[in-house]
Design an enzyme around this catalytic site. Structure first.
Site, PDB file in Angstrom:
ATOM      1  N   ASP A 121       0.796  -1.239   0.000  1.00 36.47           N
ATOM      2  CA  ASP A 121       0.000   0.000   0.000  1.00 36.47           C
ATOM      3  C   ASP A 121       0.828   1.290   0.000  1.00 36.47           C
ATOM      4  OD1 ASP A 121      -1.847  -1.998   0.306  1.00 36.47           O
ATOM      5  OD2 ASP A 121      -2.478  -1.423   2.318  1.00 36.47           O
ATOM      6  N   LYS A 182      -7.131  -4.047  -2.909  1.00 34.26           N
ATOM      7  CA  LYS A 182      -7.745  -4.735  -1.784  1.00 34.26           C
ATOM      8  C   LYS A 182      -8.541  -3.757  -0.933  1.00 34.26           C
ATOM      9  CE  LYS A 182      -3.682  -4.444   1.335  1.00 34.26           C
ATOM     10  NZ  LYS A 182      -4.241  -3.727   2.479  1.00 34.26           N
ATOM     11  N   CYS A 215      -2.008  -2.560   8.302  1.00 32.57           N
ATOM     12  CA  CYS A 215      -1.847  -3.548   7.227  1.00 32.57           C
ATOM     13  C   CYS A 215      -0.585  -4.394   7.390  1.00 32.57           C
ATOM     14  CB  CYS A 215      -1.858  -2.851   5.868  1.00 32.57           C
ATOM     15  SG  CYS A 215      -3.421  -2.001   5.521  1.00 32.57           S
TER      16      CYS A 215
END
Length: 298
Positions: A121, A182, A215
């Protein structure tokens, strides 16, 4: 002199699957856990076909992230023995799939052939919010260059890219194995698990990106739960607050996850100055990686 392989035992004929086995097939009893299911396999079927049959019979109950051994019931010993090398089904027999209980540790060792890089990310919308994001980008790009040099597969995710944008332009995604959008915080998506299953012998994941306490943390814990050793690159991961970042790194280290640095990872992967790619890796690390606020918290 090669040791003689144990004879393939025959099971007593009790009707059932063996009675009406299709031509060219052999009846086999497949045992897993407390279950025993009769089926047939082609004459001459070996290890791979037996595994496929176990998966077709018990796929929803088999944890694919564990290691297994296939065993054959040997009447001469009155118990199961490990499947002989080169075994091929020639007559009725009984086999079982046994999960290995002992988890072998690699003690933090990294080798290119058993390692995958996870880039999490690193997106445009995070730029103004993440502490030391410029440093994190710089070190992340260094790691991706190292992965290309050493031929290490790279998996990249983007959290809700429709709203948060794509991976920043400074990160070169040339040659990566997978780029996935995602909404789940963890990177452990079905597509990622499938990609890992395609890579033989994966033992370790080198993980970096944002955010450390969300994450990165959730990805690391899921991977460890699946038996994969995780190396988190501290100088290539950050959060919106240094408090969240540092407490997450401390928590993860206490769970047995390896918290390390980009230079340590790259040099561990080459391991020897005589490695054919050492000079290229050395050029990447000639300038020390930025400390991105880590030293102020030591």
């Amino acid at each position: 002199m090669a040791a003689a392989e144990p004879a393939v035992p025959a099971l007593p004929n009790s009707g059932g699957v063996g009675a009406g086995a299709p031509s060219g097939t052999v009846p086999v009893l497949f045992c897993f856990s407390v279950f025993a299911r009769p089926s047939c396999v082609p004459h001459g079927a070996g290890y791979e076909l037996l595994i496929q049959k176990f998966l077709s019979l018990y796929g929803d109950q088999i944890d694919m992230h564990r290691k297994f051994v296939v065993q054959l019931f040997a009447e001469e010993w009155g118990q199961y023995v490990d499947l002989p090398k080169g075994f091929a089904v020639s007559e009725r027999c009984k086999v079982r799939l046994v999960p290995l209980q002992i988890q072998l540790t690699t003690l933090g060792n990294l080798t290119p052939s058993s390692t995958v890089f996870f880039c999490c990310d690193m997106q445009e919308r995070f730029r103004p919010a993440i502490k030391y994001f410029g440093d994190i980008i710089s070190v992340g790009q260094r790691l991706l260059q190292g992965a290309r040099i050493l031929g290490i597969p790279v998996v990249v995710t983007e959290q809700y890219p429709k709203g948060l944008g794509s991976t920043v332009q400074e990160i070169d995604l040339t040659g990566v194995k997978l780029v996935l959008p995602k909404t789940k915080f963890s990177m452990v998506l079905p597509e990622v698990e499938a990609a890992l299953a395609e890579i033989p012998g994966v033992r370790s994941v080198v993980l970096f990106g944002v955010e450390t306490h969300v994450c990165i943390q959730q990805t690391a814990l899921e991977l460890v739960g699946r038996g994969i050793e995780v190396h988190i690159v501290a100088d290539a991961t950050s959060s919106r607050s240094m408090m969240d970042r540092m407490f997450a790194l401390e928590r993860l280290a206490r769970t047995g996850i390896i918290v390390t640095t980009s230079e340590a990872v790259l040099l561990q992967l080459v391991a020897d100055k005589d490695h054919p790619k050492f000079k290229e890796i050395q050029n990447l690390i000639k300038a020390s990686a930025p400390e991105s606020g880590l030293l102020s918290k030591v």
